[in-house]
Design a protein around this motif. Structure first.
Motif, PDB file in Angstrom:
ATOM      1  N   VAL A 192       7.548   0.844   1.594  1.00  0.00           N
ATOM      2  CA  VAL A 192       7.241   2.269   1.787  1.00  0.00           C
ATOM      3  C   VAL A 192       8.364   2.956   2.566  1.00  0.00           C
ATOM      4  O   VAL A 192       8.808   4.054   2.210  1.00  0.00           O
ATOM      5  CB  VAL A 192       5.878   2.449   2.492  1.00  0.00           C
ATOM      6  CG1 VAL A 192       5.685   3.872   2.963  1.00  0.00           C
ATOM      7  CG2 VAL A 192       4.744   2.048   1.563  1.00  0.00           C
ATOM      8  N   ALA A 193       8.857   2.311   3.612  1.00  0.00           N
ATOM      9  CA  ALA A 193       9.943   2.896   4.414  1.00  0.00           C
ATOM     10  C   ALA A 193      11.213   3.062   3.586  1.00  0.00           C
ATOM     11  O   ALA A 193      11.881   4.104   3.654  1.00  0.00           O
ATOM     12  CB  ALA A 193      10.211   2.032   5.641  1.00  0.00           C
ATOM     13  N   VAL A 194      11.552   2.070   2.779  1.00  0.00           N
ATOM     14  CA  VAL A 194      12.748   2.154   1.943  1.00  0.00           C
ATOM     15  C   VAL A 194      12.596   3.265   0.914  1.00  0.00           C
ATOM     16  O   VAL A 194      13.524   4.057   0.689  1.00  0.00           O
ATOM     17  CB  VAL A 194      13.026   0.787   1.269  1.00  0.00           C
ATOM     18  CG1 VAL A 194      14.062   0.912   0.164  1.00  0.00           C
ATOM     19  CG2 VAL A 194      13.471  -0.234   2.294  1.00  0.00           C
ATOM     20  N   LEU A 195      11.433   3.363   0.281  1.00  0.00           N
ATOM     21  CA  LEU A 195      11.207   4.420  -0.704  1.00  0.00           C
ATOM     22  C   LEU A 195      11.251   5.808  -0.063  1.00  0.00           C
ATOM     23  O   LEU A 195      11.760   6.758  -0.661  1.00  0.00           O
ATOM     24  CB  LEU A 195       9.872   4.206  -1.417  1.00  0.00           C
ATOM     25  CG  LEU A 195       9.842   3.064  -2.426  1.00  0.00           C
ATOM     26  CD1 LEU A 195       8.413   2.810  -2.894  1.00  0.00           C
ATOM     27  CD2 LEU A 195      10.750   3.355  -3.601  1.00  0.00           C
ATOM     28  N   LEU A 196      10.745   5.933   1.158  1.00  0.00           N
ATOM     29  CA  LEU A 196      10.809   7.218   1.857  1.00  0.00           C
ATOM     30  C   LEU A 196      12.248   7.618   2.171  1.00  0.00           C
ATOM     31  O   LEU A 196      12.624   8.783   2.011  1.00  0.00           O
ATOM     32  CB  LEU A 196       9.982   7.170   3.144  1.00  0.00           C
ATOM     33  CG  LEU A 196       8.471   7.201   2.972  1.00  0.00           C
ATOM     34  CD1 LEU A 196       7.787   7.000   4.314  1.00  0.00           C
ATOM     35  CD2 LEU A 196       8.023   8.485   2.330  1.00  0.00           C
ATOM     36  N   SER A 215      10.474   9.278  -5.811  1.00  0.00           N
ATOM     37  CA  SER A 215      10.502   8.166  -4.867  1.00  0.00           C
ATOM     38  C   SER A 215       9.498   8.380  -3.728  1.00  0.00           C
ATOM     39  O   SER A 215       8.838   7.438  -3.292  1.00  0.00           O
ATOM     40  CB  SER A 215      11.908   7.997  -4.309  1.00  0.00           C
ATOM     41  OG  SER A 215      11.959   6.932  -3.417  1.00  0.00           O
ATOM     42  N   LEU A 216       9.380   9.616  -3.259  1.00  0.00           N
ATOM     43  CA  LEU A 216       8.390   9.903  -2.212  1.00  0.00           C
ATOM     44  C   LEU A 216       6.966   9.683  -2.727  1.00  0.00           C
ATOM     45  O   LEU A 216       6.114   9.138  -2.016  1.00  0.00           O
ATOM     46  CB  LEU A 216       8.558  11.334  -1.712  1.00  0.00           C
ATOM     47  CG  LEU A 216       9.862  11.643  -0.981  1.00  0.00           C
ATOM     48  CD1 LEU A 216       9.965  13.131  -0.674  1.00  0.00           C
ATOM     49  CD2 LEU A 216       9.967  10.829   0.290  1.00  0.00           C
ATOM     50  N   HIS A 224       1.692   2.919  -0.509  1.00  0.00           N
ATOM     51  CA  HIS A 224       0.925   2.958   0.739  1.00  0.00           C
ATOM     52  C   HIS A 224      -0.575   3.054   0.464  1.00  0.00           C
ATOM     53  O   HIS A 224      -1.376   2.389   1.128  1.00  0.00           O
ATOM     54  CB  HIS A 224       1.382   4.143   1.586  1.00  0.00           C
ATOM     55  CG  HIS A 224       0.731   4.177   2.927  1.00  0.00           C
ATOM     56  ND1 HIS A 224      -0.458   4.824   3.151  1.00  0.00           N
ATOM     57  CD2 HIS A 224       1.105   3.620   4.111  1.00  0.00           C
ATOM     58  CE1 HIS A 224      -0.800   4.679   4.416  1.00  0.00           C
ATOM     59  NE2 HIS A 224       0.132   3.951   5.019  1.00  0.00           N
ATOM     60  N   ALA A 225      -0.970   3.864  -0.495  1.00  0.00           N
ATOM     61  CA  ALA A 225      -2.394   4.032  -0.794  1.00  0.00           C
ATOM     62  C   ALA A 225      -3.011   2.731  -1.304  1.00  0.00           C
ATOM     63  O   ALA A 225      -4.126   2.372  -0.912  1.00  0.00           O
ATOM     64  CB  ALA A 225      -2.589   5.147  -1.819  1.00  0.00           C
ATOM     65  N   PHE A 226      -2.307   2.024  -2.166  1.00  0.00           N
ATOM     66  CA  PHE A 226      -2.864   0.791  -2.703  1.00  0.00           C
ATOM     67  C   PHE A 226      -2.792  -0.363  -1.714  1.00  0.00           C
ATOM     68  O   PHE A 226      -3.619  -1.266  -1.762  1.00  0.00           O
ATOM     69  CB  PHE A 226      -2.176   0.411  -4.019  1.00  0.00           C
ATOM     70  CG  PHE A 226      -2.700   1.171  -5.201  1.00  0.00           C
ATOM     71  CD1 PHE A 226      -3.952   0.885  -5.726  1.00  0.00           C
ATOM     72  CD2 PHE A 226      -1.957   2.177  -5.772  1.00  0.00           C
ATOM     73  CE1 PHE A 226      -4.450   1.583  -6.807  1.00  0.00           C
ATOM     74  CE2 PHE A 226      -2.444   2.891  -6.853  1.00  0.00           C
ATOM     75  CZ  PHE A 226      -3.693   2.585  -7.373  1.00  0.00           C
ATOM     76  N   ALA A 227      -1.827  -0.355  -0.810  1.00  0.00           N
ATOM     77  CA  ALA A 227      -1.696  -1.454   0.145  1.00  0.00           C
ATOM     78  C   ALA A 227      -2.617  -1.302   1.347  1.00  0.00           C
ATOM     79  O   ALA A 227      -3.143  -2.292   1.858  1.00  0.00           O
ATOM     80  CB  ALA A 227      -0.253  -1.568   0.622  1.00  0.00           C
ATOM     81  N   PHE A 228      -2.830  -0.076   1.811  1.00  0.00           N
ATOM     82  CA  PHE A 228      -3.547   0.123   3.069  1.00  0.00           C
ATOM     83  C   PHE A 228      -4.877   0.852   2.930  1.00  0.00           C
ATOM     84  O   PHE A 228      -5.531   1.126   3.922  1.00  0.00           O
ATOM     85  CB  PHE A 228      -2.663   0.903   4.049  1.00  0.00           C
ATOM     86  CG  PHE A 228      -1.407   0.172   4.407  1.00  0.00           C
ATOM     87  CD1 PHE A 228      -1.450  -0.940   5.215  1.00  0.00           C
ATOM     88  CD2 PHE A 228      -0.191   0.586   3.905  1.00  0.00           C
ATOM     89  CE1 PHE A 228      -0.299  -1.627   5.537  1.00  0.00           C
ATOM     90  CE2 PHE A 228       0.967  -0.091   4.217  1.00  0.00           C
ATOM     91  CZ  PHE A 228       0.922  -1.209   5.030  1.00  0.00           C
ATOM     92  N   GLY A 229      -5.270   1.194   1.755  1.00  0.00           N
ATOM     93  CA  GLY A 229      -6.530   1.915   1.619  1.00  0.00           C
ATOM     94  C   GLY A 229      -6.965   1.938   0.173  1.00  0.00           C
ATOM     95  O   GLY A 229      -6.595   1.083  -0.618  1.00  0.00           O
ATOM     96  N   GLU A 230      -7.749   2.921  -0.122  1.00  0.00           N
ATOM     97  CA  GLU A 230      -8.223   3.057  -1.486  1.00  0.00           C
ATOM     98  C   GLU A 230      -7.140   3.720  -2.327  1.00  0.00           C
ATOM     99  O   GLU A 230      -6.666   4.796  -2.011  1.00  0.00           O
ATOM    100  CB  GLU A 230      -9.493   3.900  -1.510  1.00  0.00           C
ATOM    101  CG  GLU A 230     -10.631   3.258  -0.754  1.00  0.00           C
ATOM    102  CD  GLU A 230     -11.857   4.141  -0.742  1.00  0.00           C
ATOM    103  OE1 GLU A 230     -11.886   5.131  -1.490  1.00  0.00           O
ATOM    104  OE2 GLU A 230     -12.770   3.833   0.017  1.00  0.00           O
ATOM    105  N   GLY A 231      -6.795   3.068  -3.390  1.00  0.00           N
ATOM    106  CA  GLY A 231      -5.757   3.596  -4.266  1.00  0.00           C
ATOM    107  C   GLY A 231      -6.256   4.784  -5.063  1.00  0.00           C
ATOM    108  O   GLY A 231      -7.430   4.918  -5.377  1.00  0.00           O
ATOM    109  N   SER A 232      -5.358   5.674  -5.363  1.00  0.00           N
ATOM    110  CA  SER A 232      -5.672   6.863  -6.130  1.00  0.00           C
ATOM    111  C   SER A 232      -4.595   7.064  -7.181  1.00  0.00           C
ATOM    112  O   SER A 232      -3.427   6.738  -6.957  1.00  0.00           O
ATOM    113  CB  SER A 232      -5.726   8.076  -5.203  1.00  0.00           C
ATOM    114  OG  SER A 232      -5.817   9.255  -5.952  1.00  0.00           O
TER     115      SER A 232
END
Length: 119
Positions: free
Chosen positions: A12-16, A53-54, A61-69
């Motif tokens: 996530v940091a690299v993509l940001l 990329s953002l 981040h959504a799929f790794a740390f919470g509910e994906g959308s």
């Protein structure tokens, strides 16, 4: 499990960072370039990759740390379809005006009307 989350944070940091750099380059090109055909490429190419990329960072981040959308995926698909097409339409209008013998409207009399210069 924590190793996977750590790798997701790094991704996530690299993509940001990649997205921020591409968006900055596209914005700088939009401000600095002086001709319409040159100015067209900055937002349609670099900024599209930056925003994509953002959005990809948001998806990871959504799929790794919470509910994906899938909202971000739909926004990214819409962005990648519409930005090149709108850029193509703008370029076609410019070319048709030039080939038809019609002049483009002159810029305002102020020299720095749409570009940044340091004088």
């Amino acid at each position: 499990m924590t190793d996977i989350l750590f790798l997701a944070e790094i991704l996530v940091a690299v993509l940001l960072v990649i997205g921020a750099v591409f968006t900055l380059v596209g914005s700088y090109g939009l401000v600095k370039l002086d001709q319409p055909m040159k100015r067209l490429h900055a937002p349609t190419k670099a900024s599209t990759l930056g925003v994509g990329s953002l959005l990809l960072a948001s998806i990871v981040h959504a799929f790794a740390f919470g509910e994906g959308s899938l909202h971000e995926l739909l926004v990214m698909a819409f962005l990648f379809v519409t930005a090149p097409i709108s850029g193509n339409f703008i370029a076609k209008v410019h070319l048709h005006l030039q080939r038809g013998g019609k002049e483009l409207p002159p810029p305002p009399s102020e020299e720095r009307w749409a570009t940044y210069s340091e004088h």
